[in-house]
Design an enzyme around this catalytic site. Structure first.
Site, PDB file in Angstrom:
ATOM      1  N   CYS A 369       1.021  -1.212  -0.063  1.00  0.00           N
ATOM      2  CA  CYS A 369      -0.089  -0.060  -0.015  1.00  0.00           C
ATOM      3  C   CYS A 369       0.904   1.286   0.062  1.00  0.00           C
ATOM      4  CB  CYS A 369      -0.748   0.047   1.170  1.00  0.00           C
ATOM      5  SG  CYS A 369      -2.037  -1.278   1.164  1.00  0.00           S
ATOM      6  N   LEU A 371       0.511   5.561   0.313  1.00  0.00           N
ATOM      7  CA  LEU A 371      -0.508   6.795   0.265  1.00  0.00           C
ATOM      8  C   LEU A 371       0.183   8.138   0.893  1.00  0.00           C
ATOM      9  CD1 LEU A 371      -3.203   7.959   0.965  1.00  0.00           C
ATOM     10  CD2 LEU A 371      -3.223   7.169   3.358  1.00  0.00           C
ATOM     11  N   ARG A 379       2.395  17.938  -3.980  1.00  0.00           N
ATOM     12  CA  ARG A 379       3.638  18.754  -3.534  1.00  0.00           C
ATOM     13  C   ARG A 379       4.928  17.910  -3.986  1.00  0.00           C
ATOM     14  NH1 ARG A 379       1.851  20.586   2.320  1.00  0.00           N
ATOM     15  NH2 ARG A 379       4.065  20.976   2.349  1.00  0.00           N
ATOM     16  N   GLU A 403       2.124  -3.808  -5.801  1.00  0.00           N
ATOM     17  CA  GLU A 403       1.056  -4.724  -5.824  1.00  0.00           C
ATOM     18  C   GLU A 403       0.019  -3.994  -6.440  1.00  0.00           C
ATOM     19  OE1 GLU A 403      -1.351  -7.009  -2.266  1.00  0.00           O
ATOM     20  OE2 GLU A 403       0.718  -6.766  -2.034  1.00  0.00           O
ATOM     21  N   SER A 416       3.931   8.270 -13.956  1.00  0.00           N
ATOM     22  CA  SER A 416       5.019   9.500 -14.176  1.00  0.00           C
ATOM     23  C   SER A 416       6.487   9.177 -13.898  1.00  0.00           C
ATOM     24  CB  SER A 416       4.219  10.530 -13.275  1.00  0.00           C
ATOM     25  OG  SER A 416       5.108  11.849 -13.306  1.00  0.00           O
TER      26      SER A 416
END
Length: 513
Positions: A369, A371, A379, A403, A416
């Protein structure tokens, strides 16, 4: 026209909302829930073809009752062999024959030639001929328009760039540059050579059951009306108030509160501001638990063992689930390591984002995960987290991949990052002794620690792969070069490997995580 009292769960109708340009629009939405507060009905709506984070409670004034569509009655489940409820030909139980026959590897027998393609590049190549298109059965077609960026599909029977064959680069001025010797790479699965969406799926295209040994990917099979709805109204974390995007399994008694208060250092939750203030007088933490393995300026990374710091890890997962829809939550955090990025000031180390990874991954996952909290998004912190995950993979001597599936924002960030990292290498190639510079897919993968399948899918996503004089080439146009240079000027936050103090552990030799 229908009455407000006739609206039930499952109805579909246009709902008024404001778009990004602050203009009114009426997208189609589905009613997921209805509640009555002080005699006034509220409707929880999901906008069709929109992300779930935009779901919200609305009043009847925003509903277009003239175009309401009532839910259809469900047809009886077909029977098979007289047994009710069995579905013939269920896609969940049948494995396509084509998938079984395809095997787990695809042929990759040809070379890649890399060249800088500027407007008059063909004139700089003596005897240069126009690009020769492949046969109509192939899916890689030459594309000289740099403005279009569509995903090219590589069929299993189509020859694709070789991972170990050397590739050449034509510099823009026609001068020859040093050749980079090809180095053999480690053997890995090479079955993910289709579109960039292919890298989102299972390796062989066959739906598989969710892995219970650490995977945080939700299999979506247990979705119900409860988990489809946001259950937390607002979260106060330090100096920020966050509006959750998705459901998170916080205790039921906390879901009715107008604000859920979290300690920004240990992430424990409280019912009220008074509870939080009382907790802060006892909480000694001013940074995440675990080892600080990176610090440069005000940015730090902490490595947290999910077994040694269970309480913090579980609280972190609960918070993260508010903003991650494609992940499910396992309270057994033992198989995971968590890398928390923080910003330092006089009050302590404040959480900015994090990523988790399995201690032992059989599928080369270096991120489970990932985040960046909403106040810190847009930013550059997302790419910093991704870059840090690959920096760890370099120290471990492995290639890695996130994953799947990625969220929409996660996929954009990874695309990107992959694009900028690969273009940075291609544009930095130099040559000597009158030879063209050469590089292989394996070498790009080893330099960046990006898995070969992700390297190939990124080249296809950028529309760089073309066919020239019997070889596959990568064409870098002026637009791509200029766009890359502009993007790199904006990317101010980078990981400095000299500031990383990390020693990888061999978890396979440990009896317990």
């Amino acid at each position: 026209m229908a009455e407000v009292g006739e609206i039930i769960e499952g109805c579909r109708l246009p709902v008024l909302r404001r778009n990004q340009d602050n203009e009114d629009e009426w997208p189609l939405a589905e009613i997921l829930s209805v509640k009555d507060i002080s005699g006034r009905k509220l409707f929880y709506v999901h906008y069709i073809d929109f992300n779930k984070r935009l779901d919200e409670w609305v009043t009847h004034e925003r509903l277009d009752l003239k175009k309401i569509q009532f839910p259809k009655k469900e047809a009886k489940t077909p029977t098979k062999n007289g047994l009710p409820g069995s579905r013939p030909g269920s896609p969940e139980r049948e494995v396509p024959a084509s998938a079984q026959a395809s095997g787990k590897t695809l042929p990759i027998p040809v070379q890649i030639t890399l060249r800088f393609n500027l407007p008059k590049e063909r004139e700089a190549i003596p005897g240069g001929e126009p690009d020769q298109p492949l046969s109509s059965s192939s899916c890689l077609q030459p594309n000289h328009r740099s403005t279009k960026r569509k995903v090219e599909v590589v069929s299993p029977a189509t020859p694709v760039p070789s991972e170990t064959a050397p590739a050449s680069v034509f510099p823009q001025n026609g001068a020859a540059r040093r050749a980079v010797a090809a180095q053999p790479g480690r053997k890995r699965k090479s079955n993910c050579l289709g579109t960039d969406e292919d890298s989102q799926d299972s390796s062989d295209g066959i739906p598989s059951a969710p892995r219970m040994t650490g995977s945080l990917v939700s299999d979506r099979s247990h979705d119900d009306i409860v988990t489809r709805m946001k259950n937390i109204e607002c979260i106060e974390l330090g100096r920020h108030r966050l509006k959750p995007w998705y459901f998170s399994p916080y205790p039921q008694e906390l879901t009715t509160l107008p604000v859920l208060y979290l300690c920004e250092f240990c992430l424990k939750y409280g019912r009220s501001l008074k509870c939080l203030q009382r907790h802060l007088t006892k909480c000694d933490l001013r940074h995440p638990p675990g080892n600080e393995i990176y610090r440069k300026g005000t940015i730090s990374f902490f490595e947290i063992d999910g077994r040694k710091n269970k309480s913090y890890s579980q609280n972190l997962c609960l918070l993260a689930k508010c903003f991650l829809d494609h992940k499910t939550l396992y309270y057994g955090t033992d198989p995971f390591l968590f890398y928390v990025m923080t910003e330092y000031d006089c009050k302590g180390f404040h959480i900015v984002g994090y990523f988790s990874k399995e201690k032992e991954s059989t599928e080369d996952y270096n991120v489970a995960c990932i985040l960046t909290l909403p106040p810190y998004q847009r930013r550059g912190y997302g790419k910093l987290l991704i870059e840090f995950s690959y920096e760890l993979s370099k120290v471990e001597g492995k290639t890695g991949t996130p994953e799947k599936p990625l969220s929409d924002l996660g996929l954009l960030s990874y695309r990107s990052y992959w694009s900028q990292t690969i273009l940075e290498i291609l544009m930095g190639l130099k040559s000597e002794s009158g030879e063209r510079p050469q590089i292989t897919i394996n070498e790009i993968s080893e330099i960046t620690s990006i898995k070969k399948e992700d390297v190939i899918s990124t080249l296809q996503y950028l529309n760089l792969i073309n066919y020239y004089k019997g070889q596959y080439i990568l064409t870098l146009s002026e637009d791509i070069v200029d766009g890359h240079e502009r993007a790199m000027l904006k990317r101010l936050l980078r990981i400095d490997s000299k500031c990383l103090h990390f020693t990888p552990k061999d978890w396979s030799k440990r009896g317990k995580w």
